[in-house]
Design a protein around this motif. Structure first.
Motif, PDB file in Angstrom:
ATOM      1  N   VAL A   1      -5.529  -9.254   9.397  1.00 57.45           N
ATOM      2  CA  VAL A   1      -6.225  -9.335   8.112  1.00 57.45           C
ATOM      3  C   VAL A   1      -6.362  -7.930   7.526  1.00 57.45           C
ATOM      4  CG1 VAL A   1      -8.345 -10.012   6.927  1.00 57.45           C
ATOM      5  CG2 VAL A   1      -7.476 -11.379   8.841  1.00 57.45           C
ATOM      6  N   GLU A   2      -5.870  -7.757   6.311  1.00 64.28           N
ATOM      7  CA  GLU A   2      -5.896  -6.469   5.648  1.00 64.28           C
ATOM      8  C   GLU A   2      -7.162  -6.340   4.803  1.00 64.28           C
ATOM      9  OE1 GLU A   2      -2.144  -4.033   4.042  1.00 64.28           O
ATOM     10  OE2 GLU A   2      -2.853  -5.516   2.584  1.00 64.28           O
ATOM     11  N   SER A   3      -7.802  -5.176   4.858  1.00 66.17           N
ATOM     12  CA  SER A   3      -9.006  -4.953   4.051  1.00 66.17           C
ATOM     13  C   SER A   3      -9.106  -3.474   3.687  1.00 66.17           C
ATOM     14  CB  SER A   3     -10.262  -5.396   4.811  1.00 66.17           C
ATOM     15  OG  SER A   3     -10.411  -4.650   6.002  1.00 66.17           O
ATOM     16  N   TRP A   4      -9.936  -3.200   2.691  1.00 68.71           N
ATOM     17  CA  TRP A   4     -10.139  -1.825   2.235  1.00 68.71           C
ATOM     18  C   TRP A   4     -11.292  -1.182   2.996  1.00 68.71           C
ATOM     19  CZ3 TRP A   4      -6.999   0.646  -1.248  1.00 68.71           C
ATOM     20  CH2 TRP A   4      -6.139  -0.152  -2.001  1.00 68.71           C
ATOM     21  N   LYS A   5     -11.228   0.145   3.093  1.00 71.13           N
ATOM     22  CA  LYS A   5     -12.354   0.914   3.611  1.00 71.13           C
ATOM     23  C   LYS A   5     -12.591   2.106   2.693  1.00 71.13           C
ATOM     24  CE  LYS A   5      -9.635   3.870   6.712  1.00 71.13           C
ATOM     25  NZ  LYS A   5      -9.514   4.428   8.073  1.00 71.13           N
ATOM     26  N   TRP A   6     -13.830   2.512   2.584  1.00 70.42           N
ATOM     27  CA  TRP A   6     -14.286   3.657   1.798  1.00 70.42           C
ATOM     28  C   TRP A   6     -14.127   3.443   0.283  1.00 70.42           C
ATOM     29  CZ3 TRP A   6     -17.234   5.946   4.948  1.00 70.42           C
ATOM     30  CH2 TRP A   6     -16.877   6.241   6.257  1.00 70.42           C
TER      31      TRP A   6
ATOM     32  N   ILE B   1      -0.641   5.965  -1.847  1.00 72.19           N
ATOM     33  CA  ILE B   1      -1.586   6.875  -1.188  1.00 72.19           C
ATOM     34  C   ILE B   1      -2.863   6.135  -0.807  1.00 72.19           C
ATOM     35  CG2 ILE B   1      -3.088   8.873  -1.563  1.00 72.19           C
ATOM     36  CD1 ILE B   1      -0.802  10.040  -3.308  1.00 72.19           C
ATOM     37  N   PHE B   2      -3.421   5.397  -1.755  1.00 70.11           N
ATOM     38  CA  PHE B   2      -4.654   4.667  -1.467  1.00 70.11           C
ATOM     39  C   PHE B   2      -4.421   3.584  -0.411  1.00 70.11           C
ATOM     40  CE2 PHE B   2      -6.400   6.647  -5.248  1.00 70.11           C
ATOM     41  CZ  PHE B   2      -7.756   6.743  -4.953  1.00 70.11           C
ATOM     42  N   SER B   3      -3.291   2.912  -0.484  1.00 71.32           N
ATOM     43  CA  SER B   3      -3.004   1.863   0.507  1.00 71.32           C
ATOM     44  C   SER B   3      -2.887   2.438   1.907  1.00 71.32           C
ATOM     45  CB  SER B   3      -1.719   1.127   0.134  1.00 71.32           C
ATOM     46  OG  SER B   3      -1.894   0.379  -1.051  1.00 71.32           O
ATOM     47  N   SER B   4      -2.246   3.590   2.019  1.00 68.42           N
ATOM     48  CA  SER B   4      -2.039   4.181   3.338  1.00 68.42           C
ATOM     49  C   SER B   4      -3.299   4.828   3.890  1.00 68.42           C
ATOM     50  CB  SER B   4      -0.913   5.217   3.284  1.00 68.42           C
ATOM     51  OG  SER B   4      -1.283   6.318   2.469  1.00 68.42           O
ATOM     52  N   ARG B   5      -4.203   5.272   3.014  1.00 68.99           N
ATOM     53  CA  ARG B   5      -5.386   6.001   3.464  1.00 68.99           C
ATOM     54  C   ARG B   5      -6.669   5.173   3.443  1.00 68.99           C
ATOM     55  NH1 ARG B   5      -3.665  10.039   6.240  1.00 68.99           N
ATOM     56  NH2 ARG B   5      -5.786  10.874   6.107  1.00 68.99           N
ATOM     57  N   CYS B   6      -6.674   4.079   2.697  1.00 62.63           N
ATOM     58  CA  CYS B   6      -7.915   3.319   2.506  1.00 62.63           C
ATOM     59  C   CYS B   6      -7.798   1.853   2.892  1.00 62.63           C
ATOM     60  CB  CYS B   6      -8.377   3.418   1.048  1.00 62.63           C
ATOM     61  SG  CYS B   6      -8.692   5.090   0.473  1.00 62.63           S
ATOM     62  N   LYS B   7      -6.732   1.479   3.573  1.00 55.26           N
ATOM     63  CA  LYS B   7      -6.571   0.099   4.014  1.00 55.26           C
ATOM     64  C   LYS B   7      -6.452   0.045   5.530  1.00 55.26           C
ATOM     65  CE  LYS B   7      -4.521  -2.598   0.242  1.00 55.26           C
ATOM     66  NZ  LYS B   7      -3.302  -3.324  -0.199  1.00 55.26           N
ATOM     67  N   VAL B   8      -7.020  -0.978   6.099  1.00 60.50           N
ATOM     68  CA  VAL B   8      -6.905  -1.205   7.542  1.00 60.50           C
ATOM     69  C   VAL B   8      -6.514  -2.661   7.776  1.00 60.50           C
ATOM     70  CG1 VAL B   8      -8.553   0.581   8.220  1.00 60.50           C
ATOM     71  CG2 VAL B   8      -9.373  -1.719   7.695  1.00 60.50           C
ATOM     72  N   THR B   9      -5.859  -2.912   8.904  1.00 62.02           N
ATOM     73  CA  THR B   9      -5.476  -4.272   9.277  1.00 62.02           C
ATOM     74  C   THR B   9      -6.076  -4.591  10.639  1.00 62.02           C
ATOM     75  OG1 THR B   9      -3.396  -4.102   8.057  1.00 62.02           O
ATOM     76  CG2 THR B   9      -3.570  -5.851   9.698  1.00 62.02           C
ATOM     77  N   VAL B  10      -6.900  -5.616  10.682  1.00 64.37           N
ATOM     78  CA  VAL B  10      -7.554  -6.050  11.909  1.00 64.37           C
ATOM     79  C   VAL B  10      -7.227  -7.523  12.135  1.00 64.37           C
ATOM     80  CG1 VAL B  10      -9.737  -6.326  13.129  1.00 64.37           C
ATOM     81  CG2 VAL B  10      -9.408  -4.377  11.592  1.00 64.37           C
ATOM     82  N   ASP B  11      -6.601  -7.823  13.268  1.00 64.96           N
ATOM     83  CA  ASP B  11      -6.207  -9.202  13.596  1.00 64.96           C
ATOM     84  C   ASP B  11      -5.381  -9.832  12.478  1.00 64.96           C
ATOM     85  OD1 ASP B  11      -7.578  -9.026  16.020  1.00 64.96           O
ATOM     86  OD2 ASP B  11      -9.453  -9.754  15.113  1.00 64.96           O
TER      87      ASP B  11
END
Length: 297
Positions: free
Chosen positions: A248-253, A236-246
């Motif tokens: 590179v995976e990182s957390w948000k919020w 749940i946290f991975s799908s809702r609080c992670k983003v991938t840009v170029d």
């Protein structure tokens, strides 16, 4: 229905040997006499919540007994078991001839007189014998009652992110819907206990979660369920609080730094005091209308 004899010659007494104890249920006859239930109502469940010490006191010093009015239900909802929700409790009562399930709501509270000559009073009745709580179940009731007045408060911003920004709250609800009966509590460690102001999606809270599972009936099954629930919460946290840009995976919020499962007979006092228990209807100290966390959608 036979009403109790309340004439002056048959006024009951109340002493330290009263049969009433915390966690005992009123009979249907008593519920009807007090106007809480009607003749055909067999679903209403009324449980005494006054402490045993208060029940033992004479009516002159403690004239009333506090009760909660609930209902009997067919099965438990794991979101409301083990006191995870401070407003609603689903509790199994196993000390009688056959297990029964009861749903209690903290706001549905009343007081009944111990003694009231010429009128219905609790002294004229005895508790139900076919529905009783075990010591462990009564302890759950006590902790749930206490949690309404003593529980952790989390930062407004953290609570907002968990709910409004990420939608994690409602998804945790679904994870607990069936597995919650095995899980006694969920503890949060936010920013290692430090109050750190956060601003923006990239400025994340660090979160460690501890799931405490019950060893009361089947510890092995409870452990397996807790592990599966932990895996689901990670997803749940991975799908809702992670983003991938170029790439590179990182957390948000909120960054979930770890989640562990621990048995209720293994957690130490120091651990329980260092962690903050997350309740099912938890909100922060904001003044917005309170909304439940563990709702099924």
């Amino acid at each position: 229905m036979n009403q109790p004899d309340l004439s002056d010659a048959n006024v009951p007494e109340w002493g330290r040997d009263t049969p009433w104890r915390q966690g005992m249920f009123l009979s249907h006859e008593a519920a009807t006499a007090f106007g809480i239930a009607h003749d055909g109502d067999q679903d209403t469940a009324i449980v005494v919540i006054s402490h045993d010490c208060d029940l033992a006191q004479p009516p002159e010093s403690e004239p009333e007994v506090e009760i909660l009015i609930g209902k009997f239900i067919e099965k438990l909802d794991g979101n409301y078991s083990h006191g995870k929700n401070t407003r609603t409790l689903h509790l199994e009562c196993t000390a009688g001839p056959a297990p029964r399930f009861v749903a209690l709501t903290g706001s549905n509270k009343r007081s009944l007189p111990k003694l009231r000559p010429g009128m219905p009073s609790l002294a004229a009745f005895v508790p139900r014998d076919e529905i009783r709580m075990s010591p462990r179940e009564r302890r759950t009731l006590q902790l749930w009652l206490a949690s309404r007045y003593h529980r952790s408060a989390f930062p407004d911003e953290f609570d907002r992110r968990l709910n409004e920004e990420t939608g994690v709250k409602e998804r945790i609800a679904k994870a607990f819907k069936d597995s919650g009966a095995y899980i006694s509590a969920m503890f949060f460690d936010i920013d290692e206990g430090h109050e750190v102001p956060r601003n923006g999606a990239a400025d994340t809270y660090s979160l460690y979660i501890t799931l405490m599972y019950s060893t009361a009936s089947d510890p092995g099954e409870a452990f397996d369920v807790a592990q599966k629930t932990a895996d689901r919460i990670e997803e749940i946290f991975s799908s809702r609080c992670k983003v991938t840009v170029d790439g590179v995976e990182s957390w948000k919020w909120i960054e979930l730094c770890g989640i562990d499962a621990i048995a209720d007979d293994a957690i130490t006092v120091a651990q329980s005091q260092a962690l903050s228990k997350w309740h099912g209807d938890h909100i922060s100290l904001r003044t917005d209308p309170e909304q439940p966390v563990f709702v099924d959608r």
